[in-house]
Design an enzyme around this catalytic site. Structure first.
Site, PDB file in Angstrom:
ATOM      1  CD  GLU A  73      -3.069  -0.933   0.173  1.00 46.91           C
ATOM      2  OE1 GLU A  73      -3.018   0.026  -0.613  1.00 46.91           O
ATOM      3  OE2 GLU A  73      -3.975  -1.789   0.158  1.00 46.91           O
ATOM      4  CD  GLU A 104      -3.557   3.190  -2.805  1.00 50.05           C
ATOM      5  OE1 GLU A 104      -3.650   2.301  -1.945  1.00 50.05           O
ATOM      6  OE2 GLU A 104      -3.936   3.016  -3.981  1.00 50.05           O
ATOM      7  CE1 TYR A 113      -9.073  -0.713  14.847  1.00 48.86           C
ATOM      8  CE2 TYR A 113      -9.837  -1.922  12.917  1.00 48.86           C
ATOM      9  CZ  TYR A 113     -10.062  -1.435  14.199  1.00 48.86           C
ATOM     10  OH  TYR A 113     -11.258  -1.665  14.815  1.00 48.86           O
ATOM     11  CD  GLU A 177      -3.552   0.830  -7.340  1.00 50.66           C
ATOM     12  OE1 GLU A 177      -3.671   1.617  -8.296  1.00 50.66           O
ATOM     13  OE2 GLU A 177      -3.961   1.075  -6.205  1.00 50.66           O
ATOM     14  CD  GLU A 211      -6.224  -0.852  -4.124  1.00 51.28           C
ATOM     15  OE1 GLU A 211      -5.881  -0.397  -5.231  1.00 51.28           O
ATOM     16  OE2 GLU A 211      -5.757  -0.429  -3.053  1.00 51.28           O
ATOM     17  CG  HIS A 214      -7.311   2.853  -6.417  1.00 54.14           C
ATOM     18  ND1 HIS A 214      -6.576   2.465  -5.327  1.00 54.14           N
ATOM     19  CD2 HIS A 214      -8.197   3.765  -5.966  1.00 54.14           C
ATOM     20  CE1 HIS A 214      -7.010   3.118  -4.261  1.00 54.14           C
ATOM     21  NE2 HIS A 214      -7.997   3.906  -4.616  1.00 54.14           N
TER      22      HIS A 214
HETATM   23 MN    MN Z   1      -4.818   1.507  -4.765  1.00 57.16          MN
HETATM   24 FE    FE Z   2      -4.705   0.516  -1.814  1.00 59.27          FE
END
Ligand code: MN
Ligand code: FE
Length: 331
Positions: A73, A104, A113, A177, A211, A214
């Site tokens: 990432e 991102e 997390y 990606e 994603e 993206h």
């Molecule tokens: Mn991405």
């Molecule tokens: Fe991502």
């Protein structure tokens, strides 16, 4: 006006829009807003701590995917901010790139997390891109593939350079990606379907939804640049692009086998490899290249996961969608 190398483009003048698709992707991204801490991790923590809830195979798969994604990432974020952004000067595309960069950051936050919640050793997880060969190979492939655009002296002037730029965009968007994330998505969502690690599974679902946007933006970017610069889309370059994607498929299959050597309940390990082939054909079609594998989708439920995530959360009355949906209604 054109996407790159336009002397008439003022990067600060966004209206009127030249590329409405870029604006649409931006709005879709905003409508999908989420943050990892909205998703409860209590059940995951209990399953992770108990020695009965998960098999060794399942634990390995979770670790491998956290190991790959936690660093992939930030690699992606760096690509966008440090390389792609400086060459794509069109303002509505830049607006989308800023949104993507934020997403991102949210994904990076998600893995922090997850590591914190499960009490994983960050030293172990965040060095897996080095210590686990099947992860290292994928990262190294993308870094190597996108070398020209990271060169400080690189410009997109002239057909040869435009071609290099398209090559690198295929590396970022289609391969990183669009391919290298998908065996991991399938594994984590398969686990979730068996009611295991559902919190992390849900986070992967949200990430996958981001994603897919993206990727959609990346393919529009690639397709527009090559339409505006038809001389770069030669037969030789097309075959090169297909070969790059085939090599990526091989690396992703090796990764899938390594992360999940014995398969998980009801899913044979080779199904993940079939899924990668199916995904690769979809990506090839998207940038108007011929399909290679003609493999059927072994996991039809994967596409439903992308589409349904939002609706499902609506009915579970999670606040995310209410907030974004209602934020403009002031009465
Ligand atoms: Mn991405
Ligand atoms: Fe991502």
């Amino acid at each position: 006006m054109s996407l790159i190398n336009s002397s008439r483009t003022d990067p600060n003048k966004i209206l009127p829009l030249t590329y409405p698709w870029a604006r649409r992707h931006y709005k879709d991204g905003v409508a999908n807003n989420w943050t990892p801490d909205e998703i409860p991790m209590q059940d995951d923590i209990e399953q992770w701590k108990s020695d009965k809830a998960l098999s060794d195979t399942e634990r390995r798969l979770v670790k491998w995917n956290l190991g790959f994604f936690s660093t992939a990432e930030s690699l992606t974020a760096n690509n966008i901010v440090l390389a792609v952004y400086s060459h794509v000067t069109n303002p509505e595309c830049r607006q989308y790139l800023l949104r993507q960069a934020y997403e991102e950051a949210v994904h990076t936050d998600t893995f922090i997390y997850c590591c914190d919640s499960l009490g994983l050793d960050p030293e172990e997880i965040y060095t897996m891109y080095n210590t686990i060969p099947s992860i290292r190979e994928k990262d190294a492939y993308v870094v190597d593939l996108t070398r020209s655009v990271f060169d400080r002296n690189f410009t997109t002037e002239g057909d040869a350079n435009v071609q290099k730029f398209v090559h690198d965009l295929i590396g970022y968007y289609v391969i990183m990606e669009g391919l290298f994330f998908y065996a991991g998505f399938a594994m984590m969502l398969a686990l979730k379907r068996q009611h295991k690690m559902v919190g992390i599974g849900e986070q992967f679902e949200y990430i996958m939804r981001d994603e897919s946007l993206h990727l959609a933006f990346g393919c529009d970017l690639i397709n527009t640049i090559r339409r505006e610069n038809p001389a770069v889309w030669t037969d030789a370059f097309k075959s090169e692009a297909v070969e790059l994607i085939k090599k990526a498929v091989d690396l992703e299959k090796i990764y899938a086998r390594d992360a999940c050597p014995e398969g998980i309940l009801g899913i044979n390990a080779s199904k993940f490899a079939e899924y990668v082939e199916y995904i690769a054909d979809r990506r090839l079609e998207r940038i108007e290249l011929p399909k290679v594998y003609h493999t059927e989708n072994p996991f039809p439920w994967m596409s439903q996961s992308v589409d349904l995530a939002k609706e499902k959360n609506f009915f579970e009355t999670r606040v995310t969608e209410y907030q974004t949906g209602g934020s403009l209604e002031w009465d």
